[in-house]
Motif scaffolding. Structure first.
Motif, short mmCIF file in Angstrom:
data_model
loop_
_atom_site.label_atom_id
_atom_site.label_comp_id
_atom_site.label_asym_id
_atom_site.label_seq_id
_atom_site.Cartn_x
_atom_site.Cartn_y
_atom_site.Cartn_z
N ASN A 18 23.39 41.47 -57.26
CA ASN A 18 24.63 41.72 -57.15
C ASN A 18 25.11 40.71 -57.64
OD1 ASN A 18 23.98 43.06 -54.85
ND2 ASN A 18 25.11 41.84 -53.02
N ASP A 19 26.19 41.54 -58.29
CA ASP A 19 27.31 41.03 -59.47
C ASP A 19 28.63 40.55 -58.82
OD1 ASP A 19 27.42 40.06 -62.25
OD2 ASP A 19 28.51 41.29 -62.73
N TRP A 20 29.48 39.59 -59.61
CA TRP A 20 30.68 39.65 -59.47
C TRP A 20 31.24 38.58 -60.59
CZ3 TRP A 20 35.54 40.70 -56.70
CH2 TRP A 20 35.96 39.23 -56.97
N ALA A 21 32.26 39.51 -60.66
CA ALA A 21 33.42 38.63 -61.70
C ALA A 21 34.24 38.95 -62.14
CB ALA A 21 32.73 40.06 -63.18
N GLU A 22 35.12 37.79 -62.03
CA GLU A 22 36.52 37.89 -61.55
C GLU A 22 36.85 37.46 -62.71
OE1 GLU A 22 38.77 35.17 -58.37
OE2 GLU A 22 38.32 33.43 -60.90
N HIS A 23 38.05 38.77 -62.47
CA HIS A 23 39.01 38.97 -64.18
C HIS A 23 40.46 38.89 -64.48
CE1 HIS A 23 35.66 42.13 -64.36
NE2 HIS A 23 36.14 42.72 -63.14
N LEU A 24 40.63 37.96 -63.23
CA LEU A 24 42.38 37.66 -63.46
C LEU A 24 42.55 37.13 -61.89
CD1 LEU A 24 45.40 37.75 -64.41
CD2 LEU A 24 45.59 39.43 -62.50
N ARG A 25 42.77 35.40 -62.03
CA ARG A 25 44.03 34.66 -61.09
C ARG A 25 44.95 34.42 -60.96
NH1 ARG A 25 41.65 31.08 -57.51
NH2 ARG A 25 39.74 31.81 -57.08
N THR A 26 45.62 34.47 -59.81
CA THR A 26 46.90 33.86 -59.75
C THR A 26 46.80 32.52 -58.88
OG1 THR A 26 48.35 35.85 -59.41
CG2 THR A 26 48.01 34.81 -61.61
N PRO A 27 47.63 32.28 -58.68
CA PRO A 27 48.21 31.56 -57.33
C PRO A 27 48.35 32.39 -55.83
CG PRO A 27 49.02 29.99 -58.47
CD PRO A 27 48.94 31.75 -59.11
N ASP A 28 48.79 34.01 -56.16
CA ASP A 28 48.85 34.72 -55.40
C ASP A 28 48.06 35.94 -55.27
OD1 ASP A 28 50.92 33.03 -54.27
OD2 ASP A 28 52.52 34.54 -55.81
N LEU A 29 46.75 35.68 -56.06
CA LEU A 29 46.17 36.97 -56.11
C LEU A 29 44.60 37.15 -57.28
CD1 LEU A 29 46.23 39.32 -58.51
CD2 LEU A 29 48.21 39.44 -57.50
N SER A 30 43.47 37.52 -56.67
CA SER A 30 43.18 38.06 -57.61
C SER A 30 41.82 39.22 -57.69
CB SER A 30 41.83 35.92 -57.55
OG SER A 30 41.12 36.55 -56.47
N CYS A 35 29.39 44.11 -57.64
CA CYS A 35 29.02 45.55 -58.05
C CYS A 35 27.27 45.02 -57.24
CB CYS A 35 27.67 45.69 -59.85
SG CYS A 35 29.27 45.86 -60.78
N ILE A 36 26.70 46.33 -57.02
CA ILE A 36 25.37 46.26 -55.61
C ILE A 36 24.58 47.52 -56.24
CG2 ILE A 36 24.54 46.52 -53.01
CD1 ILE A 36 27.44 45.29 -52.89
N PRO A 37 23.39 47.30 -57.04
CA PRO A 37 22.52 48.62 -57.01
C PRO A 37 22.30 49.40 -56.17
CG PRO A 37 21.18 46.24 -57.12
CD PRO A 37 22.76 46.08 -57.20
N ALA A 38 21.72 50.63 -56.49
CA ALA A 38 21.30 51.71 -55.75
C ALA A 38 20.12 50.90 -55.05
CB ALA A 38 20.87 52.75 -55.89
N GLY A 39 20.11 50.64 -53.26
CA GLY A 39 18.83 50.54 -52.73
C GLY A 39 19.27 48.99 -52.53
N ASP A 42 24.40 43.73 -49.42
CA ASP A 42 25.13 43.02 -49.67
C ASP A 42 24.88 42.32 -49.07
OD1 ASP A 42 27.91 42.20 -50.09
OD2 ASP A 42 29.24 43.60 -48.88
N ASP A 43 25.26 41.21 -49.30
CA ASP A 43 24.92 39.10 -49.08
C ASP A 43 26.13 38.66 -48.83
OD1 ASP A 43 25.20 38.55 -51.79
OD2 ASP A 43 23.35 37.84 -51.41
N GLN A 44 27.18 39.35 -48.96
CA GLN A 44 28.66 38.48 -49.07
C GLN A 44 29.30 38.08 -47.45
OE1 GLN A 44 32.53 40.36 -49.44
NE2 GLN A 44 31.31 42.64 -49.04
N ARG A 86 29.93 44.29 -44.34
CA ARG A 86 28.74 44.00 -45.57
C ARG A 86 28.84 46.13 -45.46
NH1 ARG A 86 27.84 40.26 -45.75
NH2 ARG A 86 26.49 39.38 -43.77
N PHE A 87 28.16 45.97 -47.20
CA PHE A 87 28.07 47.47 -47.52
C PHE A 87 26.25 47.67 -47.45
CE2 PHE A 87 32.17 46.33 -49.85
CZ PHE A 87 32.17 47.57 -49.63
N ILE A 88 26.50 48.97 -46.84
CA ILE A 88 25.24 49.37 -46.28
C ILE A 88 24.65 50.56 -46.91
CG2 ILE A 88 24.86 47.83 -44.34
CD1 ILE A 88 24.92 50.33 -42.86
N ASP A 89 23.35 50.93 -46.94
CA ASP A 89 23.02 52.04 -47.67
C ASP A 89 23.75 52.44 -48.40
OD1 ASP A 89 21.37 53.04 -45.08
OD2 ASP A 89 23.05 53.70 -44.04
#
Length: 112
Positions: A18-30, A35-39, A42-44, A86-89
């Motif tokens: 899986n791919d995680w990319a952070e685009h913006l970070r402030t103290p109050d939000l990010s 992204c999870i490929p077909a099949g 989700d290991d979060q 978790r995202f499954i299927d």
């Protein structure tokens, strides 16, 4: 004002992970893209911050202790801090715009 380029856009994960990319970070939000490929799996783990997912591409099912729901482009999901989820299927490459409040990891316990 800031335009956030690439947020919610599918990026093929390297080596079928899986791919995680952070685009913006402030103290109050990010803001980031998950992204999870077909099949794929989700290991979060549960997060220490509240979270909103906006499905921008793909189809899957989200499962929490309170139930499950099929998601598709346009689906918006709220997951409170600490809730197992978790995202499954994942039947189509899944791209999720993710908003954390406060910023991702900012409530995590200090290891010191």
């Amino acid at each position: 004002m800031q335009l956030i380029e690439g947020a919610g856009v599918w990026t093929p994960p390297s080596e079928a992970e899986n791919d995680w990319a952070e685009h913006l970070r402030t103290p109050d939000l990010s803001v980031g893209t998950y992204c999870i490929p077909a099949g794929g799996l989700d290991d979060q783990s549960p997060h220490t911050e509240d979270e909103i997912y906006v499905v921008t591409q793909g189809r899957a099912t989200i499962v929490t202790p309170g139930g499950s729901a099929e998601v598709e482009p346009g689906s918006v999901i709220f997951v409170p801090a600490g809730e197992v989820h978790r995202f499954i299927d994942v039947t189509e490459d899944l791209a999720l715009l993710v908003v954390f409040g406060p910023a991702y990891g900012s409530r995590a316990a200090n290891p010191n």
